[in-house]
Structures are given as structure tokens and as C-alpha cells.
Design a protein around this motif. Structure first.
Motif, PDB file in Angstrom:
ATOM      1  N   GLU A  18       0.840  -1.205   0.000  1.00  0.00           N
ATOM      2  CA  GLU A  18       0.000   0.000   0.000  1.00  0.00           C
ATOM      3  C   GLU A  18       0.873   1.252   0.000  1.00  0.00           C
ATOM      4  OE1 GLU A  18      -3.019   2.543   2.910  1.00  0.00           O
ATOM      5  OE2 GLU A  18      -2.735   0.418   3.341  1.00  0.00           O
ATOM      6  N   GLY A  19       1.836   1.300   0.896  1.00  0.00           N
ATOM      7  CA  GLY A  19       2.701   2.468   1.011  1.00  0.00           C
ATOM      8  C   GLY A  19       3.513   2.716  -0.247  1.00  0.00           C
ATOM      9  N   ILE A  20       4.067   1.644  -0.813  1.00  0.00           N
ATOM     10  CA  ILE A  20       4.880   1.770  -2.022  1.00  0.00           C
ATOM     11  C   ILE A  20       4.037   2.305  -3.176  1.00  0.00           C
ATOM     12  CG2 ILE A  20       6.163   0.489  -3.791  1.00  0.00           C
ATOM     13  CD1 ILE A  20       7.012  -1.457  -1.451  1.00  0.00           C
ATOM     14  N   LEU A  21       2.871   1.692  -3.404  1.00  0.00           N
ATOM     15  CA  LEU A  21       2.041   2.130  -4.528  1.00  0.00           C
ATOM     16  C   LEU A  21       1.562   3.565  -4.315  1.00  0.00           C
ATOM     17  CD1 LEU A  21       0.943   1.423  -7.290  1.00  0.00           C
ATOM     18  CD2 LEU A  21      -1.093   0.482  -6.168  1.00  0.00           C
ATOM     19  N   LYS A  22       1.143   3.894  -3.090  1.00  0.00           N
ATOM     20  CA  LYS A  22       0.700   5.267  -2.801  1.00  0.00           C
ATOM     21  C   LYS A  22       1.794   6.280  -3.111  1.00  0.00           C
ATOM     22  CE  LYS A  22      -2.846   5.034   0.803  1.00  0.00           C
ATOM     23  NZ  LYS A  22      -3.096   5.148   2.251  1.00  0.00           N
ATOM     24  N   SER A  23       3.046   5.888  -2.878  1.00  0.00           N
ATOM     25  CA  SER A  23       4.160   6.814  -3.109  1.00  0.00           C
ATOM     26  C   SER A  23       4.410   7.057  -4.601  1.00  0.00           C
ATOM     27  CB  SER A  23       5.444   6.301  -2.442  1.00  0.00           C
ATOM     28  OG  SER A  23       6.026   5.243  -3.188  1.00  0.00           O
ATOM     29  N   LYS A  24       3.824   6.231  -5.460  1.00  0.00           N
ATOM     30  CA  LYS A  24       4.094   6.294  -6.891  1.00  0.00           C
ATOM     31  C   LYS A  24       2.933   6.844  -7.716  1.00  0.00           C
ATOM     32  CE  LYS A  24       7.090   2.208  -6.720  1.00  0.00           C
ATOM     33  NZ  LYS A  24       8.370   2.855  -6.983  1.00  0.00           N
ATOM     34  N   VAL A  25       1.775   7.036  -7.084  1.00  0.00           N
ATOM     35  CA  VAL A  25       0.583   7.479  -7.822  1.00  0.00           C
ATOM     36  C   VAL A  25      -0.008   8.740  -7.185  1.00  0.00           C
ATOM     37  CG1 VAL A  25      -0.032   5.150  -8.619  1.00  0.00           C
ATOM     38  CG2 VAL A  25      -0.992   5.997  -6.473  1.00  0.00           C
ATOM     39  N   GLU A  44      -4.036  -2.528  14.686  1.00  0.00           N
ATOM     40  CA  GLU A  44      -2.618  -2.336  15.030  1.00  0.00           C
ATOM     41  C   GLU A  44      -1.857  -1.650  13.902  1.00  0.00           C
ATOM     42  OE1 GLU A  44      -0.650  -5.975  16.195  1.00  0.00           O
ATOM     43  OE2 GLU A  44      -2.343  -6.588  17.449  1.00  0.00           O
ATOM     44  N   LEU A  45      -0.751  -1.018  14.271  1.00  0.00           N
ATOM     45  CA  LEU A  45       0.198  -0.452  13.311  1.00  0.00           C
ATOM     46  C   LEU A  45       0.857  -1.581  12.522  1.00  0.00           C
ATOM     47  CD1 LEU A  45       2.119   2.119  15.518  1.00  0.00           C
ATOM     48  CD2 LEU A  45       1.099   2.638  13.307  1.00  0.00           C
ATOM     49  N   PRO A  46       1.427  -1.253  11.347  1.00  0.00           N
ATOM     50  CA  PRO A  46       2.219  -2.267  10.654  1.00  0.00           C
ATOM     51  C   PRO A  46       3.398  -2.716  11.534  1.00  0.00           C
ATOM     52  CG  PRO A  46       1.733  -0.439   9.183  1.00  0.00           C
ATOM     53  CD  PRO A  46       1.296  -0.027  10.558  1.00  0.00           C
ATOM     54  N   ASP A  47       3.941  -3.889  11.220  1.00  0.00           N
ATOM     55  CA  ASP A  47       5.111  -4.427  11.912  1.00  0.00           C
ATOM     56  C   ASP A  47       6.233  -3.385  11.885  1.00  0.00           C
ATOM     57  OD1 ASP A  47       7.822  -5.911  11.871  1.00  0.00           O
ATOM     58  OD2 ASP A  47       6.437  -7.508  12.458  1.00  0.00           O
ATOM     59  N   LYS A  48       6.958  -3.262  12.996  1.00  0.00           N
ATOM     60  CA  LYS A  48       8.018  -2.240  13.081  1.00  0.00           C
ATOM     61  C   LYS A  48       9.082  -2.421  12.009  1.00  0.00           C
ATOM     62  CE  LYS A  48      10.708  -4.344  16.922  1.00  0.00           C
ATOM     63  NZ  LYS A  48      10.331  -5.718  16.745  1.00  0.00           N
ATOM     64  N   ARG A  49       9.289  -3.660  11.559  1.00  0.00           N
ATOM     65  CA  ARG A  49      10.272  -3.907  10.498  1.00  0.00           C
ATOM     66  C   ARG A  49       9.764  -3.432   9.133  1.00  0.00           C
ATOM     67  NH1 ARG A  49      10.685 -10.046  12.219  1.00  0.00           N
ATOM     68  NH2 ARG A  49       8.472  -9.534  12.345  1.00  0.00           N
ATOM     69  N   SER A  50       8.450  -3.523   8.908  1.00  0.00           N
ATOM     70  CA  SER A  50       7.871  -2.970   7.675  1.00  0.00           C
ATOM     71  C   SER A  50       7.962  -1.449   7.706  1.00  0.00           C
ATOM     72  CB  SER A  50       6.403  -3.397   7.511  1.00  0.00           C
ATOM     73  OG  SER A  50       6.314  -4.734   7.079  1.00  0.00           O
ATOM     74  N   ASP A  63       0.551   5.756   9.300  1.00  0.00           N
ATOM     75  CA  ASP A  63      -0.859   6.172   9.353  1.00  0.00           C
ATOM     76  C   ASP A  63      -1.790   4.985   9.098  1.00  0.00           C
ATOM     77  OD1 ASP A  63      -0.077   5.914   6.672  1.00  0.00           O
ATOM     78  OD2 ASP A  63      -1.471   7.452   5.986  1.00  0.00           O
ATOM     79  N   GLN A  64      -1.224   3.840   8.756  1.00  0.00           N
ATOM     80  CA  GLN A  64      -2.028   2.649   8.459  1.00  0.00           C
ATOM     81  C   GLN A  64      -2.371   1.877   9.731  1.00  0.00           C
ATOM     82  OE1 GLN A  64      -0.563   0.075   5.340  1.00  0.00           O
ATOM     83  NE2 GLN A  64       0.601   1.743   4.424  1.00  0.00           N
ATOM     84  N   ARG A  65      -3.542   1.235   9.722  1.00  0.00           N
ATOM     85  CA  ARG A  65      -3.963   0.335  10.795  1.00  0.00           C
ATOM     86  C   ARG A  65      -4.500  -0.936  10.160  1.00  0.00           C
ATOM     87  NH1 ARG A  65      -1.521   3.699  12.614  1.00  0.00           N
ATOM     88  NH2 ARG A  65      -1.773   4.961  14.485  1.00  0.00           N
ATOM     89  N   SER A  66      -4.156  -2.050  10.753  1.00  0.00           N
ATOM     90  CA  SER A  66      -4.585  -3.347  10.232  1.00  0.00           C
ATOM     91  C   SER A  66      -6.102  -3.479  10.262  1.00  0.00           C
ATOM     92  CB  SER A  66      -3.950  -4.458  11.078  1.00  0.00           C
ATOM     93  OG  SER A  66      -4.435  -5.709  10.660  1.00  0.00           O
TER      94      SER A  66
END
Length: 150
Positions: A18-25, A44-50, A63-66
Motif C-alpha cells: 500500500e505504502g509503495i504504490l501510494k508513493s508512486k501514484v 494495530e500499526l504495521p510491523d516495526k520492520r515494515s 498512518d495505516q492500521r490493520s
């Protein structure tokens, strides 16, 4: 156009996608969201490693929540990208008709449509797994963007 990225728990792979695609469009023309086939981590927030690997490439996903994938997502999205075959099968099983089932695609088939490649779940691995997943998803998102722009 509305695109949904889906993995199992919606904390590792789909938030990155989601984050990658949002950054490109442009959010004016393309809306991107993510969900999980299981609701283990709802809210929950994404995994801290993500979060860390996204940040390394200038992308903020905090800003994302599962959330869990819902049947109504078929109505709300034009394309639903599954991260692996198991998620693909789970999503398609929830579809109510062929039109809904046809919205579901394996994200790595954007790179090679001849085979069903899985984005490996990096949850139980180390940092390198998250880097590898980022690179796979980034490459797939480049192809998605080129198709959107056509």
C-alpha cells in the motif's frame, strides 16, 4: 481507480505494498488501501520492520492500521492484489460471483504472468526478509503504475 493490497495479517506485506504504490501514484486518481484475510492484528500499526524498511526508502506507513478483508471490499475496489496463493484462495472463496473473483490477482503476476509467485511472509524472519519483500513489491508496483498510466 481503487486498489486493495491483501496479505494474511495486514501488518507486513500488504501495508508495504500500500505504502509503495501510494508513493508512486496521485491520490487524486488512484486510491490504495490494504487488508488481511485474518483479523489477528485488527487496529494495530504495521510491523516495526515494515515501518523501518519503508522509512529507509522515504515512505511513511505509520498512518495505516490493520483491518480484516470484508466481502464489501469487492464492491469498493477495482483490483484486489493478493500477496500469496493462500490469501488469493481465501479472497476468491469469499467472492459472490465471477466478476468479483476476476478482480483478484496475485501481485507478483504483474512481473511474470506465467506463474503464481508468492511474496514470502517475512514475519518470522529477519530484516533481510523485509528488504527482499520491499524490493519485490516495489518492482511489482512499478509495473502496476505503468499499466495505470497507459
Amino acid at each position: 481507480m481503487k486498489i486493495l493490497m491483501v496479505c494474511l495479517g495486514n501488518i507486513c506485506r500488504s501495508p508495504l505494498a500500500e505504502g509503495i504504490l501510494k508513493s508512486k501514484v496521485s491520490s487524486e486518481y488512484v486510491q490504495v488501501d490494504s487488508a488481511g484475510t485474518a483479523g489477528y492484528h485488527e487496529g494495530e500499526l504495521p510491523d516495526k520492520r515494515s515501518i523501518a524498511v519503508a522509512k529507509k526508502y522515504g515512505i511513511d506507513i505509520t498512518d495505516q492500521r490493520s483491518r480484516k478483508f470484508l466481502v464489501k471490499d469487492f464492491e469498493n475496489f477495482d483490483v484486489i492484489y493478493a500477496m500469496d496463493e493462500s490469501n488469493y484462495d481465501n479472497i476468491v472463496a469469499l467472492s459472490r460471483n465471477k466478476e468479483e473473483a476476476n478482480k483478484v490477482k496475485m501481485i507478483l503476476q504483474e512481473l511474470d504472468s506465467s506463474q503464481k509467485l508468492n511474496v514470502p511472509d517475512p514475519y518470522y524472519g529477519g530484516e533481510l526478509g523485509f528488504e527482499n519483500v520491499y524490493q519485490m513489491l516495489n518492482e511489482a508496483c512499478e509495473v502496476i503504475v505503468s499499466k495505470i498510466n497507459k
